[in-house]
Motif scaffolding. Structure first.
Motif, PDB file in Angstrom:
ATOM      1  N   GLU A 325       0.817  -1.217   0.000  1.00  0.00           N
ATOM      2  CA  GLU A 325       0.000   0.000   0.000  1.00  0.00           C
ATOM      3  C   GLU A 325       0.849   1.265   0.000  1.00  0.00           C
ATOM      4  N   ASP A 326       1.994   1.234   0.695  1.00  0.00           N
ATOM      5  CA  ASP A 326       2.829   2.432   0.753  1.00  0.00           C
ATOM      6  C   ASP A 326       3.713   2.581  -0.478  1.00  0.00           C
ATOM      7  N   GLY A 327       3.715   1.594  -1.375  1.00  0.00           N
ATOM      8  CA  GLY A 327       4.492   1.675  -2.598  1.00  0.00           C
ATOM      9  C   GLY A 327       5.978   1.466  -2.416  1.00  0.00           C
ATOM     10  N   MET A 328       6.414   1.029  -1.228  1.00  0.00           N
ATOM     11  CA  MET A 328       7.841   0.894  -0.955  1.00  0.00           C
ATOM     12  C   MET A 328       8.378  -0.500  -1.242  1.00  0.00           C
ATOM     13  N   TYR A 329       7.491  -1.496  -1.315  1.00  0.00           N
ATOM     14  CA  TYR A 329       7.939  -2.862  -1.517  1.00  0.00           C
ATOM     15  C   TYR A 329       7.094  -3.541  -2.592  1.00  0.00           C
ATOM     16  N   LEU A 330       7.708  -4.497  -3.265  1.00  0.00           N
ATOM     17  CA  LEU A 330       7.052  -5.246  -4.324  1.00  0.00           C
ATOM     18  C   LEU A 330       7.168  -6.727  -4.034  1.00  0.00           C
ATOM     19  N   LEU A 331       6.050  -7.428  -4.141  1.00  0.00           N
ATOM     20  CA  LEU A 331       6.016  -8.883  -3.998  1.00  0.00           C
ATOM     21  C   LEU A 331       5.888  -9.503  -5.380  1.00  0.00           C
ATOM     22  N   SER A 332       6.670 -10.532  -5.638  1.00  0.00           N
ATOM     23  CA  SER A 332       6.625 -11.192  -6.943  1.00  0.00           C
ATOM     24  C   SER A 332       6.570 -12.696  -6.758  1.00  0.00           C
ATOM     25  N   ALA A 333       5.879 -13.354  -7.683  1.00  0.00           N
ATOM     26  CA  ALA A 333       5.798 -14.818  -7.713  1.00  0.00           C
ATOM     27  C   ALA A 333       6.193 -15.290  -9.097  1.00  0.00           C
ATOM     28  N   GLY A 334       6.876 -16.432  -9.167  1.00  0.00           N
ATOM     29  CA  GLY A 334       7.354 -16.923 -10.443  1.00  0.00           C
ATOM     30  C   GLY A 334       7.063 -18.386 -10.654  1.00  0.00           C
ATOM     31  N   SER A 335       7.276 -18.823 -11.886  1.00  0.00           N
ATOM     32  CA  SER A 335       7.053 -20.230 -12.210  1.00  0.00           C
ATOM     33  C   SER A 335       8.115 -21.121 -11.592  1.00  0.00           C
ATOM     34  N   ASP A 336       9.161 -20.531 -10.980  1.00  0.00           N
ATOM     35  CA  ASP A 336      10.145 -21.308 -10.241  1.00  0.00           C
ATOM     36  C   ASP A 336       9.676 -21.606  -8.820  1.00  0.00           C
ATOM     37  N   SER A 337       8.380 -21.323  -8.548  1.00  0.00           N
ATOM     38  CA  SER A 337       7.770 -21.553  -7.226  1.00  0.00           C
ATOM     39  C   SER A 337       8.496 -20.777  -6.136  1.00  0.00           C
ATOM     40  N   ARG A 338       8.899 -19.563  -6.453  1.00  0.00           N
ATOM     41  CA  ARG A 338       9.545 -18.685  -5.485  1.00  0.00           C
ATOM     42  C   ARG A 338       8.737 -17.407  -5.327  1.00  0.00           C
ATOM     43  N   ILE A 339       8.673 -16.930  -4.091  1.00  0.00           N
ATOM     44  CA  ILE A 339       8.050 -15.648  -3.773  1.00  0.00           C
ATOM     45  C   ILE A 339       9.153 -14.737  -3.244  1.00  0.00           C
ATOM     46  N   ARG A 340       9.252 -13.545  -3.804  1.00  0.00           N
ATOM     47  CA  ARG A 340      10.325 -12.640  -3.401  1.00  0.00           C
ATOM     48  C   ARG A 340       9.753 -11.277  -3.030  1.00  0.00           C
ATOM     49  N   LEU A 341      10.435 -10.639  -2.075  1.00  0.00           N
ATOM     50  CA  LEU A 341      10.084  -9.289  -1.631  1.00  0.00           C
ATOM     51  C   LEU A 341      11.204  -8.360  -2.042  1.00  0.00           C
ATOM     52  N   TRP A 342      10.847  -7.278  -2.773  1.00  0.00           N
ATOM     53  CA  TRP A 342      11.821  -6.345  -3.321  1.00  0.00           C
ATOM     54  C   TRP A 342      11.655  -4.972  -2.684  1.00  0.00           C
ATOM     55  N   ASP A 343      12.786  -4.331  -2.453  1.00  0.00           N
ATOM     56  CA  ASP A 343      12.790  -2.936  -2.008  1.00  0.00           C
ATOM     57  C   ASP A 343      12.724  -2.067  -3.264  1.00  0.00           C
ATOM     58  N   VAL A 344      11.652  -1.314  -3.412  1.00  0.00           N
ATOM     59  CA  VAL A 344      11.447  -0.546  -4.634  1.00  0.00           C
ATOM     60  C   VAL A 344      12.481   0.570  -4.771  1.00  0.00           C
ATOM     61  N   GLU A 345      12.849   1.208  -3.664  1.00  0.00           N
ATOM     62  CA  GLU A 345      13.786   2.333  -3.736  1.00  0.00           C
ATOM     63  C   GLU A 345      15.166   1.893  -4.205  1.00  0.00           C
ATOM     64  N   SER A 346      15.673   0.805  -3.645  1.00  0.00           N
ATOM     65  CA  SER A 346      17.009   0.343  -4.012  1.00  0.00           C
ATOM     66  C   SER A 346      16.978  -0.678  -5.138  1.00  0.00           C
ATOM     67  N   GLY A 347      15.806  -1.282  -5.399  1.00  0.00           N
ATOM     68  CA  GLY A 347      15.696  -2.294  -6.431  1.00  0.00           C
ATOM     69  C   GLY A 347      16.362  -3.598  -6.067  1.00  0.00           C
ATOM     70  N   ARG A 348      16.497  -3.878  -4.783  1.00  0.00           N
ATOM     71  CA  ARG A 348      17.219  -5.075  -4.343  1.00  0.00           C
ATOM     72  C   ARG A 348      16.282  -6.112  -3.726  1.00  0.00           C
ATOM     73  N   ASN A 349      16.725  -7.356  -3.807  1.00  0.00           N
ATOM     74  CA  ASN A 349      16.028  -8.465  -3.180  1.00  0.00           C
ATOM     75  C   ASN A 349      16.293  -8.432  -1.682  1.00  0.00           C
ATOM     76  N   THR A 350      15.243  -8.432  -0.874  1.00  0.00           N
ATOM     77  CA  THR A 350      15.412  -8.325   0.579  1.00  0.00           C
ATOM     78  C   THR A 350      15.785  -9.642   1.237  1.00  0.00           C
ATOM     79  N   LEU A 351      15.848 -10.720   0.457  1.00  0.00           N
ATOM     80  CA  LEU A 351      16.249 -12.039   0.963  1.00  0.00           C
ATOM     81  C   LEU A 351      15.313 -12.582   2.024  1.00  0.00           C
ATOM     82  N   VAL A 352      14.056 -12.165   2.009  1.00  0.00           N
ATOM     83  CA  VAL A 352      13.067 -12.780   2.896  1.00  0.00           C
ATOM     84  C   VAL A 352      12.790 -14.196   2.394  1.00  0.00           C
TER      85      VAL A 352
END
Length: 451
Positions: A325-352
């Motif tokens: 909601e705050d636009g600061m993080y992005l959640l993504s899902a892929g066909s590799d059965s992985r869910i990732r959380l991204w920091d939008v400002e830095s564009g980095r994978n948060t390794l959650v």
């Protein structure tokens, strides 16, 4: 609950804090509703669900039998049950547009979304290569756009005040922006090397669009300029969640005041040492420690550099995107059965590290987040799993569908979750309601000595 209400009345709890506590309590008690039922008229799998953003009253669904339906989830059309305490509210479709309609779709509807401003319009995208805009009151098609391939996903910005653009992800490599105002394509966004499965507008800027493709790339676009400005790379990472801006400023102020009180000199900002060339001129280092390429006269956009342009966010297609909601993080899902959380400002994978979950690989899935964005709901084969966004731990599993689940939508107004799957059913997950306590009969309130 009564203690929290008493603290709220006494002024010990702030209104927002009380609201968040009640909402969190209701979300933690979600279960298959025993008092609310959506009667699905679809004869194919449910591919898309959305509750309107203005009233939170009308549910829009799109299915693979080329039909789209609208339901009133606040007012039931019928009731079923033996007694008053066991009544189940039935919500039947108010509008149903299928192949028999004069301008109906010919193949499966993959995406159905509301016009963000009001419920007078809704948009459908289909495998018949068309995106159609419908008038809700007359159930007639207003505008249609011919796309170069199957339409996987459509999206409109909930913040837009300067444009009326529909972002469309298709099996073509280009993302197309359809303008409702003019009835034509505004422009195309080129960069993906395969079809675009999912598109999502930013919740903090009306100009920023996020797309996920079958090439495993997630790209950020500013639609006012050419080229993407960010390509997410799963190898670029940072540990955990960034502290809030207010918290960081408070810590810096406290440390500064302590240093001043002790009479210490505050250290100045260190300067990077510069190497001297033969002519005595200093060479300025790039902020990321990268040496500029020789012969590069014009600075290219990071999203257009060959080294970063081929970065991937998943080992396979990106099947789902959701911005907090705050636009600061992005959640993504892929066909590799992985869910990732991204920091939008830095564009980095948060390794959650999200717990292992099997995801569909052949079609896009629709993710949903809770009101405070602390939980993400992910369709995982025949169930929907809720994960804690910041720790990755599985919170609860919702089992009720008999076949694969394709989409889910969380209604923040009623704290209800709606899910749709290949079993043609739309299930409602509501907070637990104790009917026996609310509708107690007068006989149960009598005293032991009453006549």
């Amino acid at each position: 609950m009564w203690r929290e209400i008493r603290d709220r009345e006494a002024g010990k709890t702030r209104p927002n804090s009380f609201k968040n506590r009640v909402s969190s309590s209701r979300i933690s008690n979600l279960q298959l509703s025993n008092y609310k039922d959506v009667v699905s008229p679809h004869r194919g799998s449910i591919n898309s669900l959305q509750v309107d953003l203005t009233e939170g009253r009308y549910l829009l669904s799109g299915a693979s039998d080329a039909s789209a339906s609208v339901f009133d989830i606040q007012h039931a059309t019928d009731f079923e049950g033996a007694g008053e305490g066991a009544l189940i509210a039935k919500h039947k479709s108010l509008i149903n547009i299928d192949k028999q309609h004069q301008n109906g779709h010919k193949f499966a509807i993959s995406s159905a979304i509301w016009y963000p401003i009001d419920t007078g319009l809704f948009v459908t995208g289909s495998y018949d290569h068309y995106i159609k805009v419908w008038d809700t009151n007359s159930t007639q098609m207003v505008i249609n756009f011919k796309m170069p391939g199957k339409v996987y996903r459509t999206a409109m910005s909930p913040l837009a005040t300067s444009h009326m653009l529909i972002a469309a992800g298709t099996e073509d490599v280009q993302v197309r922006l359809c303008d409702i105002a003019s009835g034509a394509f505004a422009h195309t966004l080129s960069g993906h090397r395969d079809g675009v499965m999912t598109v999502e507008w930013s919740t903090s800027s009306e100009w920023v669009l996020v797309t996920g493709g079958c090439d495993g790339a997630i790209r950020f676009w500013d639609i006012r300029r050419a080229g993407c400005f960010l390509v997410l790379d799963q190898s670029q990472s940072q540990l955990g969640r960034r502290p809030p801006v207010l918290a960081r400023s408070a810590v810096s102020k406290v440390s500064t005041s302590k240093a001043l009180s002790k009479g210490q000199n505050l250290p100045g900002k260190p300067r990077m040492p510069q190497k001297k060339s033969g002519g005595g001129n200093g060479i300025k280092h790039s902020p990321l420690g990268q040496v500029p390429a020789k012969g590069l006269k014009q600075r290219l956009h990071p999203g257009m550099l060959s080294s970063q342009d081929r970065a991937t966010a998943h080992y396979g297609a990106v099947t789902g995107l959701k911005i907090t909601e705050d636009g600061m993080y992005l959640l993504s899902a892929g066909s590799d059965s992985r869910i990732r959380l991204w920091d939008v400002e830095s564009g980095r994978n948060t390794l959650v590290n999200f717990e292992t979950a099997r995801l569909q690989t052949s079609k896009p899935i629709q993710l949903a987040t809770a009101q405070d964005s602390n939980l993400v709901f992910v369709p995982c084969m025949t169930s929907v799993k809720a994960f804690d966004v910041w720790s990755g731990k599985m919170y609860v599993t919702f089992r009720g569908h008999y076949e694969y689940v394709n989409c889910c939508w969380f209604s923040s107004q009623d704290q209800e979750l709606y899910t749709g799957g290949n079993d043609r059913q739309i299930l409602v997950w509501s907070p637990a309601r104790l009917i026996s306590n609310e509708d107690a009969s007068p006989a149960e309130d009598r005293d032991n000595w009453s006549d």
